[in-house]
Design an enzyme around this catalytic site. Structure first.
Site, PDB file in Angstrom:
ATOM      1  N   LYS A  70       0.760  -1.127  -0.083  1.00 40.36           N
ATOM      2  CA  LYS A  70       0.069  -0.124  -0.032  1.00 40.36           C
ATOM      3  C   LYS A  70       0.947   1.104   0.070  1.00 40.36           C
ATOM      4  O   LYS A  70       1.772   1.538   1.063  1.00 40.36           O
ATOM      5  CB  LYS A  70      -0.943  -0.015   1.274  1.00 40.36           C
ATOM      6  CG  LYS A  70      -1.953   1.105   1.058  1.00 40.36           C
ATOM      7  CD  LYS A  70      -2.810   0.974   2.389  1.00 40.36           C
ATOM      8  CE  LYS A  70      -4.012   2.028   2.219  1.00 40.36           C
ATOM      9  NZ  LYS A  70      -3.684   3.416   2.315  1.00 40.36           N
ATOM     10  N   CYS A 100     -23.028  27.628  26.165  1.00 44.42           N
ATOM     11  CA  CYS A 100     -24.090  28.443  26.449  1.00 44.42           C
ATOM     12  C   CYS A 100     -24.452  28.474  27.853  1.00 44.42           C
ATOM     13  O   CYS A 100     -25.267  29.027  28.285  1.00 44.42           O
ATOM     14  CB  CYS A 100     -25.271  27.964  25.498  1.00 44.42           C
ATOM     15  SG  CYS A 100     -26.066  26.329  25.828  1.00 44.42           S
TER      16      CYS A 100
HETATM   17  S1  IVH Z   1      -6.910  -0.402  -4.555  1.00 42.69           S
HETATM   18  C1  IVH Z   1     -11.342   0.604  -4.553  1.00 42.69           C
HETATM   19  N1  IVH Z   1      -4.211  -0.628  -4.225  1.00 42.69           N
HETATM   20  O1  IVH Z   1      -5.008   3.547  -0.657  1.00 42.69           O
HETATM   21  C2  IVH Z   1     -10.047   0.682  -3.887  1.00 42.69           C
HETATM   22  N2  IVH Z   1      -5.140   1.405  -3.191  1.00 42.69           N
HETATM   23  O2  IVH Z   1      -6.786   3.693   1.659  1.00 42.69           O
HETATM   24  C3  IVH Z   1      -9.040   1.172  -4.902  1.00 42.69           C
HETATM   25  N3  IVH Z   1      -3.356   2.860  -2.091  1.00 42.69           N
HETATM   26  O3  IVH Z   1      -7.310   5.785  -2.236  1.00 42.69           O
HETATM   27  C4  IVH Z   1      -7.705   1.165  -4.245  1.00 42.69           C
HETATM   28  N4  IVH Z   1      -1.623   1.590  -2.595  1.00 42.69           N
HETATM   29  O4  IVH Z   1      -4.958   5.845  -3.002  1.00 42.69           O
HETATM   30  C5  IVH Z   1      -5.051   0.218  -3.933  1.00 42.69           C
HETATM   31  N5  IVH Z   1      -1.808  -0.950  -4.081  1.00 42.69           N
HETATM   32  C6  IVH Z   1      -2.961  -0.306  -4.085  1.00 42.69           C
HETATM   33  C7  IVH Z   1      -2.679   0.965  -3.088  1.00 42.69           C
HETATM   34  C8  IVH Z   1      -3.868   1.717  -2.797  1.00 42.69           C
HETATM   35  C9  IVH Z   1      -2.162   2.771  -2.070  1.00 42.69           C
HETATM   36  C10 IVH Z   1      -3.997   3.987  -1.750  1.00 42.69           C
HETATM   37  C11 IVH Z   1      -5.037   4.480  -2.745  1.00 42.69           C
HETATM   38  C12 IVH Z   1      -6.504   4.446  -1.987  1.00 42.69           C
HETATM   39  C13 IVH Z   1      -6.053   4.617  -0.627  1.00 42.69           C
HETATM   40  C14 IVH Z   1      -7.208   3.757   0.263  1.00 42.69           C
END
Ligand code: IVH
Length: 672
Positions: A113, A400
């Site tokens: 992530k 208040c």
């Molecule tokens: S999938 C429907 N894959 O994390 C969900 N997100 O907390 C689509 N992010 O808004 C997102 N790495 O900006 C996805 N490998 C990854 C990611 C990722 C970072 C971020 C992204 C998202 C946020 C959600």
């Protein structure tokens, strides 16, 4: 002096965050500039503070507002988080329950992530067309010229790509590029994520061009033709088309996830970029589409975050905030402390019982934790402060002075001042103008409080009389002709509003965006909703029963709605608002589905699990109830249907087999 400097930087960081993140500045430009001047003066006298300044806060200039807005073809959603193997197992169990699978292990693609900001890239006729930031998920900022400066961006796609496709991913800055950037300039970014965001969101794209931004592609947006059958194949396609896909992305099955998580957690420091967890996505795209979305996050993916960052600091004060429904919420005010790259000054204290149970006192040294984007929490008292006394929760509203009462069985103490309480009124006004509600540009917290204090705003309906007072506003301190005219334009632009936003804006207890949508979808028009709510005030009325049986609403929320409509001053507010507004009907993209507006009951054993069947019917605009009545339109019979089937036959209801339901719902027919 050092303490004063730390405080100044924290205040600047807070202002920056509010300004960039929420478009609701905490202070005027002049106040902001004054803080920056003070910080710069101290820094000039104490060059040894430079390192602290770099680590603490981004004290750069604000980028100018003014990006064009772009509507996303499908919303850009966020992810639910888990923090442990047990929570991950629960996530998997939820998927299996939803799909009605037995012990089958699920297959995922696990991807780091990335701690950056998400981006949507649209290709038309296989040529790069435009790029948008996530924004509020529905509408983002047009950053096309800035994205064009990324060298790694494929400008065209090969013939095996669909004609029109939207590709999503993350823009980030490597740790090395971040350090080099901070070394090269006076402006200091707090972390690579801020640096990436600050560099991308530049009105002058030549600045973006000089910054080193990178991108990983990882998700699908809308496309004119399917690309792959699995997420893994999709990533392969992206790779073949020239996008950078994270090399650590791995296909694994459920039991392998904890080891993978531990491995990435141990090696994350060696990666050239920051990550804050691992995203697990169901590999099979057909399963993904069956699972769909719940609220703002997909059911088919989860972010397993790394353990939260911790730090210790002094609890300086306990502030009591008064919310729009009068709830008194305690908030810890802390000596500013850096927790994993973010300056923290506040933490949640939940409620008065929690403070008493843990005997948290002003002056204590506390350990706090910050995980992801959630509000920091106080974990425990590390050391009792000198000369402390147990904290006494106020029995009167700090705003208040009215008595603050706790209903039996409730943990929350509420101000009884109602609309005579300035805090409740201003909070309602702030909510009314916020994103998701009326979203009035230029009417942020500060301005609302200023106008409230000046007597320009007493209730939400007054907002729409502000344009008549434009000349008066223009003469106010800090205002001018241009800013007053801008405000008039922003208010005028919102005189037409879709029903769900209108309902949400009213700030009724427990009516968040989701429930507002459910109500709007159910009642269709404002007039119909208001007429039904007027009747629903009466306990036991048909309207009240109907309200309580809307899937997702239920009797408790129905009571909150009834309480709102039982108050004459709320009805006056609605009358006053109606005079200024055009409230457009809730249009449902599902309104042409044969199931739209129908009340249906499932009974017996279906081949698809009940939660999936229910979610599928609801997505097509149907209302799913448990029991059969004259209001039921269809009953869907699974195997071994019992008493409900009998009752349906007696009433003479329309009975559908599962195959017929699947056909109506446009699902694949059963393969027997
Ligand atoms: S999938 C429907 N894959 O994390 C969900 N997100 O907390 C689509 N992010 O808004 C997102 N790495 O900006 C996805 N490998 C990854 C990611 C990722 C970072 C971020 C992204 C998202 C946020 C959600």
């Amino acid at each position: 002096m050092r303490q004063k400097f730390t405080r100044l930087l924290a205040r600047i960081a807070e202002a920056n965050a509010a300004y960039h993140g929420q478009d609701t500045p905490l202070m005027t430009d002049a106040e902001y500039d004054q803080l920056r001047r003070e910080a710069a003066e101290i820094l000039a006298a104490h060059p040894e503070y430079a390192a602290a300044a770099a680590a603490l806060a981004d004290i750069g200039a604000k980028p100018a507002p003014g990006f064009a807005k772009l509507l996303h073809a499908s919303p850009m959603l966020s992810l639910d988080n888990v923090f442990s193997a047990a929570e991950f197992a629960e996530f998997c169990a939820r998927i299996r329950r939803f799909l009605g699978l037995d012990a089958t292990a699920l297959h995922f693609i696990a991807e780091p992530k990335i701690d950056g900001l998400s981006i949507s890239l649209t290709y038309e006729n296989r040529k790069f067309h435009r790029a948008a930031t996530r924004g509020d998920g529905t509408e983002g900022e047009d950053v096309t010229p800035n994205i064009l400066t990324l060298q790694s961006l494929p400008k065209t796609l090969p013939m095996d790509a669909p004609e029109r496709i939207e590709i999503r991913g993350e823009i980030y800055m490597t740790k090395a590029d971040f350090l080099a950037l901070n070394d090269s300039q006076a402006r200091q970014f707090a972390n690579p994520r801020n640096a990436a965001a600050g560099s991308l969101r530049q009105l002058d794209s030549s600045i973006t061009a000089r910054r080193q931004l990178s991108m990983f592609a990882y998700a699908q947006g809308s496309s004119s033709a399917p690309v792959a059958a699995t997420h893994g194949e999709y990533l392969e396609k992206l790779r073949a088309w020239g996008f950078t896909v994270n090399p650590l992305s791995t296909r694994l099955n459920e039991p392998a996830a904890p080891d993978f998580q531990a491995h990435i957690g141990l090696t994350r420091g060696d990666l050239p970029y920051d990550i804050d967890g691992v995203v697990y996505k169901i590999d099979d795209l057909a399963l993904q589409s069956r699972l769909g979305f719940a609220g703002r996050a997909p059911r088919w993916a989860v972010a397993w975050k790394f353990p939260a960052e911790r730090a210790s600091t002094r609890l300086e004060n306990i502030e009591i905030q008064v919310g729009r429904t009068g709830a008194l919420t305690p908030r810890a005010q802390l000596a500013p402390v850096n927790v994993g790259g973010v300056i923290v000054q506040h933490a949640t204290l939940h409620n008065e019982d929690e403070i008493a149970r843990r005997d948290i006192r002003i002056g204590d040294l506390v350990e706090l934790q910050r995980a992801g984007d959630v509000i920091p929490q106080i974990l425990r008292v590390l050391q009792r402060g000198p000369a402390t006394t147990p904290y006494l929760f106020p029995t009167h509203c700090p705003a208040c002075g009215s008595l603050a009462m706790r209903e039996p069985g409730e943990v929350i103490r509420r101000c009884t001042g109602g609309l005579s309480c300035p805090a409740q009124i201003t909070e309602r006004l702030i909510h009314f103008c916020a994103r998701g509600a009326f979203d009035i540009e230029g009417l942020g917290d500060k301005t609302i409080i200023e106008f409230f204090d000046a007597g320009l705003l007493k209730s939400v309906a007054d907002i729409f009389t502000l344009p008549e007072r434009e000349a008066e506003i223009a003469l106010r301190d800090g205002w001018g002709k241009t800013s007053a005219a801008k405000l008039t334009a922003a208010i005028t632009a919102r005189r037409t509003i879709p029903l769900p936003r209108f309902i949400f804006a009213l700030g009724i207890r427990r009516i968040g965006e989701n429930n507002a949508k459910l109500l709007a979808r159910h009642y269709g028009s404002y007039a119909n909703w208001r007429a039904h709510m007027a009747q629903a005030v009466i306990i036991g009325s048909d309207a009240r029963l109907e309200l309580g049986s809307i899937s997702g609403i239920g009797p408790a929320i129905a009571e909150d709605l009834a309480a709102f409509f039982a108050e004459p001053h709320n009805l006056h507010t609605l009358d006053a608002l109606e005079a200024h507004l055009t409230i457009t009907d809730a249009t449902s993209s599902t309104s042409d589905s044969p199931l739209a507006g129908k009340t249906i009951v499932f009974t017996g054993t279906l081949t698809m699990a009940r939660p999936e069947a229910k979610a599928c019917a609801e997505a097509l605009g149907a209302k799913v109830t448990e029991s059969v009545s004259k209001k039921t339109d269809y009953i869907i019979l699974g195997a071994d249907a019992g008493s409900k089937a009998k009752k349906a036959a007696e009433i003479g209801l329309k009975i559908l087999s599962e195959a017929e339901f699947r056909e109506l719902a446009g699902l694949q027919s059963l393969i027997v």
